[in-house]
Design a protein around this motif. Sequence first.
Motif, mmCIF file in Angstrom:
data_model
loop_
_atom_site.group_PDB
_atom_site.id
_atom_site.type_symbol
_atom_site.label_atom_id
_atom_site.label_comp_id
_atom_site.label_asym_id
_atom_site.label_seq_id
_atom_site.Cartn_x
_atom_site.Cartn_y
_atom_site.Cartn_z
ATOM 1 N N CYS A 244 49.595 45.431 47.888
ATOM 2 C CA CYS A 244 48.933 44.258 47.313
ATOM 3 C C CYS A 244 49.796 43.011 47.457
ATOM 4 N N THR A 245 51.101 43.188 47.303
ATOM 5 C CA THR A 245 52.007 42.052 47.439
ATOM 6 C C THR A 245 51.922 41.456 48.841
ATOM 7 N N ALA A 246 51.865 42.341 49.844
ATOM 8 C CA ALA A 246 51.769 41.872 51.228
ATOM 9 C C ALA A 246 50.429 41.189 51.498
ATOM 10 N N LYS A 247 49.349 41.763 50.947
ATOM 11 C CA LYS A 247 48.018 41.201 51.181
ATOM 12 C C LYS A 247 47.833 39.862 50.476
ATOM 13 N N LYS A 248 48.344 39.761 49.254
ATOM 14 C CA LYS A 248 48.117 38.568 48.449
ATOM 15 C C LYS A 248 49.154 37.477 48.694
ATOM 16 N N SER B 124 51.939 37.288 47.241
ATOM 17 C CA SER B 124 52.710 37.092 46.007
ATOM 18 C C SER B 124 52.903 38.444 45.335
ATOM 19 N N SER B 125 53.897 38.526 44.510
ATOM 20 C CA SER B 125 54.228 39.804 43.873
ATOM 21 C C SER B 125 53.075 40.309 43.005
ATOM 22 N N TYR B 126 52.768 41.596 43.166
ATOM 23 C CA TYR B 126 51.671 42.200 42.395
ATOM 24 C C TYR B 126 52.178 43.439 41.681
ATOM 25 N N GLU B 127 52.002 43.458 40.352
ATOM 26 C CA GLU B 127 52.382 44.602 39.533
ATOM 27 C C GLU B 127 51.203 45.026 38.667
ATOM 28 N N PHE B 128 51.218 46.278 38.267
ATOM 29 C CA PHE B 128 50.190 46.773 37.353
ATOM 30 C C PHE B 128 50.827 47.670 36.306
ATOM 31 N N CYS B 129 50.088 47.872 35.215
ATOM 32 C CA CYS B 129 50.591 48.710 34.124
ATOM 33 C C CYS B 129 50.321 50.176 34.433
ATOM 34 N N TRP B 130 51.350 50.993 34.364
ATOM 35 C CA TRP B 130 51.218 52.411 34.655
ATOM 36 C C TRP B 130 50.319 53.113 33.644
ATOM 37 N N ASN B 131 50.279 52.585 32.443
ATOM 38 C CA ASN B 131 49.539 53.241 31.370
ATOM 39 C C ASN B 131 48.043 52.917 31.417
ATOM 40 N N CYS B 132 47.705 51.632 31.366
ATOM 41 C CA CYS B 132 46.286 51.253 31.310
ATOM 42 C C CYS B 132 45.725 50.868 32.666
ATOM 43 N N ARG B 133 46.554 50.801 33.687
ATOM 44 C CA ARG B 133 46.146 50.535 35.069
ATOM 45 C C ARG B 133 45.387 49.214 35.221
ATOM 46 N N ARG B 134 45.884 48.208 34.561
ATOM 47 C CA ARG B 134 45.373 46.864 34.761
ATOM 48 C C ARG B 134 46.478 46.007 35.354
ATOM 49 N N LYS B 135 46.073 44.918 36.016
ATOM 50 C CA LYS B 135 47.069 44.006 36.565
ATOM 51 C C LYS B 135 48.044 43.608 35.469
ATOM 52 N N TRP B 136 49.323 43.656 35.806
ATOM 53 C CA TRP B 136 50.362 43.457 34.799
ATOM 54 C C TRP B 136 50.211 42.117 34.101
ATOM 55 N N LYS B 137 50.334 42.160 32.782
ATOM 56 C CA LYS B 137 50.275 40.973 31.951
ATOM 57 C C LYS B 137 51.575 40.873 31.181
ATOM 58 N N GLY B 138 52.237 39.763 31.333
ATOM 59 C CA GLY B 138 53.528 39.592 30.672
ATOM 60 C C GLY B 138 54.622 39.440 31.707
ATOM 61 N N ARG B 139 55.861 39.446 31.243
ATOM 62 C CA ARG B 139 56.994 39.299 32.142
ATOM 63 C C ARG B 139 57.170 40.548 32.980
ATOM 64 N N ALA B 140 57.340 40.358 34.281
ATOM 65 C CA ALA B 140 57.515 41.489 35.197
ATOM 66 C C ALA B 140 58.962 41.965 35.126
ATOM 67 N N GLN B 141 59.197 42.911 34.266
ATOM 68 C CA GLN B 141 60.535 43.439 34.085
ATOM 69 C C GLN B 141 60.427 44.851 33.547
ATOM 70 N N ILE B 142 61.552 45.511 33.365
ATOM 71 C CA ILE B 142 61.525 46.837 32.778
ATOM 72 C C ILE B 142 60.930 46.741 31.379
ATOM 73 N N ALA B 143 59.850 47.473 31.150
ATOM 74 C CA ALA B 143 59.143 47.337 29.882
ATOM 75 C C ALA B 143 58.523 48.660 29.461
ATOM 76 N N VAL B 144 58.443 48.854 28.170
ATOM 77 C CA VAL B 144 57.822 50.061 27.624
ATOM 78 C C VAL B 144 56.373 49.794 27.249
ATOM 79 N N ARG B 145 55.918 48.541 27.393
ATOM 80 C CA ARG B 145 54.523 48.211 27.162
ATOM 81 C C ARG B 145 54.199 46.923 27.912
ATOM 82 N N CYS B 146 52.918 46.769 28.266
ATOM 83 C CA CYS B 146 52.499 45.572 28.977
ATOM 84 C C CYS B 146 52.036 44.527 27.968
ATOM 85 N N GLY B 147 51.468 43.434 28.453
ATOM 86 C CA GLY B 147 51.063 42.360 27.569
ATOM 87 C C GLY B 147 49.714 42.561 26.917
ATOM 88 N N TYR B 148 49.033 43.676 27.232
ATOM 89 C CA TYR B 148 47.738 43.946 26.604
ATOM 90 C C TYR B 148 47.953 44.673 25.279
#
Length: 320
Positions: free
Chosen positions: A74-78, A80-104
């Motif tokens: 996705c990063t190559a296609k878009k 720009s950097s693309y991250e998603f949440c491993w738990n809820c599988r939505r596009k990452w919300k919040g700061r892209a860093q080591i995290a135990v929860r996303c912004g949702y």
Amino acid sequence: MSEPREDNRDSEDATPLVFLRNLIPLTPSVKEFFEQKLGEITAARFCTFKTCPGCQTYVERADENNLCVHCTVCTAKKGSSYEFCWNCRRKWKGRAQIAVRCGYSDCNQIYPTMEKSNDRKRLAMIINNVNFKVSQFHRSGAEKDEESMGTLLEALGYDVITLNDLSAEGMEAAVRDFSQRNEHRYSDSTFFVIMSHGGHDGIYGINYDGNESDIFPVDKIFHYLNSENCPGLTDKPKIILIQACRGDTVSIRNTGYGSVFIQSLVKVFIEHCHVDDIVELFRKVTLYFEEAVKKTNFPYQMPSLDRTTLAKKFYLFPGL
């Protein structure tokens, strides 16, 4: 005791693919299929993979303590950097860093969704009564609803069982048999859609003639799909859709394109089910329904949400 004999096979023959190749000839396409599957099985022994919600390619989670997962495709296609949440599988919300929860805030309040695989057996049922014993009750245009719902559910990954023109007894037998299907054990959810005439007492079977006969009580649907009678769907979302008159106002249906309710629902799901949970989708269906009715000369009416027992949010994740 026999003497040991020399094994003249190459060392690579110890692999399942080569062993299979020695037994039967494999075409290039079949060989490629087996190589892909064996690769996935081998990788799964050492790594954990999930499909990216953006491109549906498999992504490895390198750090089990980090829910923020980077997708290089996705990063190559878009660009720009693309991250998603491993738990809820939505596009990452919040700061892209080591995290135990996303912004949702609801990340841990979502029903788990199974990925596409041969092990997943999503099943849905559509009952559509069109041709009644009394010709004046024929539901012309209902075929459009059946076609639209079937196409939508198949696109969402459900195998659809469609039954037509059932009596009240036939509808009860259908939902009872559906509740016992073994596929539910390997599913994450189900849809049960019933379309017919109806009234205060329930859904009308095709033998309905204007008198209070051949009526299937709606409560029986909930009875057969509860945890006791349908254990395969315990703690899994069960979406029941009823297109029928349920009170004093008739349900609007056009003989050319189907009912306002079903066609509105299909349109909203197609446009929004990749981002909204099921409750929000139904809210948008109600809004769309209201706007559609205002454009007609039909009596004002709204769809109703009779029973809601979902403890978490249910996302359809059509890309998975």
